[in-house]
Design an enzyme around this catalytic site. Structure first.
Site, short mmCIF file in Angstrom:
data_model
loop_
_atom_site.label_atom_id
_atom_site.label_comp_id
_atom_site.label_asym_id
_atom_site.label_seq_id
_atom_site.Cartn_x
_atom_site.Cartn_y
_atom_site.Cartn_z
N TYR A 153 17.64 0.58 17.26
CA TYR A 153 17.57 1.11 15.89
C TYR A 153 17.99 0.06 14.87
O TYR A 153 17.30 -0.15 13.86
CB TYR A 153 18.46 2.34 15.79
CG TYR A 153 18.62 2.92 14.40
CD1 TYR A 153 17.65 3.78 13.88
CD2 TYR A 153 19.73 2.63 13.63
CE1 TYR A 153 17.80 4.34 12.62
CE2 TYR A 153 19.89 3.18 12.36
CZ TYR A 153 18.92 4.03 11.86
OH TYR A 153 19.07 4.57 10.61
N SER A 164 19.44 0.40 6.47
CA SER A 164 20.67 1.01 6.98
C SER A 164 21.77 -0.03 6.99
O SER A 164 21.52 -1.24 7.08
CB SER A 164 20.45 1.53 8.41
OG SER A 164 21.66 1.91 9.02
#
Length: 287
Positions: A192, A179
């Protein structure tokens, strides 16, 4: 809609989120993706393959000639069935594998079932992931939050990959999902973002280990992509500005990410590509 209206109206769902309530509907390449046989005869397992990026990858893989198994949570059955419909429409076999990958045996059984029903395995896409951005401080991160994020994003990644490596052979490929958060972390996504940085390390490290077996390991790092995870985990007011901070000034669609997975999975196009992270971020840097 007025010219100054947000691209995404304020909206909210409960995790894990579903495709049907999203406004606007995401583009998974249903009407746009054209295959050219780049994955002909391959067999792929895509975790989190029911919706979002996973659905777009499943559609693209099928149209490139691959048979596909998709893992997903049981509550995402509606989305999984829709993905399966598109795979079948492309003339390929699809295997539906509901289960919670946070449970080790489920994770390992998911791979075993995919192999048994597809007759083998050539490509693993570790796409299943979870985030929760509805908080403002590290003090708001509970142990339950950590368990859900770490077990979904890292524990399952290890378990599924360990099981898959028992079946992947020469020419096999693993594509992980990193990501932009690994490079430009948001404070509301501390846990995350940490897992995505770990996935980058995992990717490079594993590529070094299994390269001698002829297995390639890479990752795709998406930027802000319009998937059910967004309305299911973001505050509704943040949805209206989703993706506006990218150099391209907008969020991406799942269909715009899928070709990166096709490239990395292809033994001809990416036969000498391993240990890399390919960014699809709307211009945000991944270095």
């Amino acid at each position: 809609m007025p010219d100054d209206a947000p691209a995404f109206p304020a909206q909210q769902q409960e995790p894990p989120g579903l495709t049907a309530p999203m406004d606007p509907a995401p583009d998974h390449g249903e009407t746009s993706y054209r295959g050219s046989g780049r994955l002909a005869g391959l067999r792929a397992l895509i975790t989190g393959g029911d919706s979002g990026i996973g659905r777009a990858v499943a559609i693209a893989f099928a149209r490139e000639g691959a048979d596909v198994a998709i893992g997903y949570l049981p509550e995402e059955q509606q989305d999984a069935e829709e993905t399966a419909r598109w795979v079948r429409q492309a003339g390929r076999e699809v295997v539906l594998l509901p289960g919670d990958l946070r449970e080790e045996q489920v994770a390992r059984d998911t791979v075993a079932d995919a192999v048994a029903r597809l007759g083998g395995l050539d490509v693993l896409v570790n796409n299943a992931g979870f985030q929760m951005a509805r908080r403002s401080s590290i003090a708001d991160v509970t142990t339950d939050d950590l368990d859900r994020v770490l077990k979904t994003n890292l524990y399952a990644l290890f378990w599924v990959t360990q099981a898959a490596l028992e079946h992947l052979g020469e020419g096999g490929s693993i594509v992980n999902v990193s990501s932009i958060q690994a490079y430009q972390p948001s404070t509301s996504l501390l846990d995350y973002a940490s897992t995505k940085a770990a996935i980058n390390n995992f990717t490079v490290n594993l590529a070094a280990e299994v390269g001698a077996r002829g297995i390639r390991v890479n990752a795709v790092a998406p930027g802000p992509i319009w998937t059910p995870l967004q309305p299911a985990t973001q505050p509704p007011e943040k949805i209206e500005a989703f993706g506006a901070d990218t150099p391209l000034g907008r969020a991406g669609q799942p269909a715009e990410v899928a070709p990166a997975f096709v490239f990395l999975a292809s033994p001809t196009d990416a036969g000498y590509v391993s240990g890399t992270v390919l960014g699809v971020t709307g211009g945000k840097p991944v270095f």
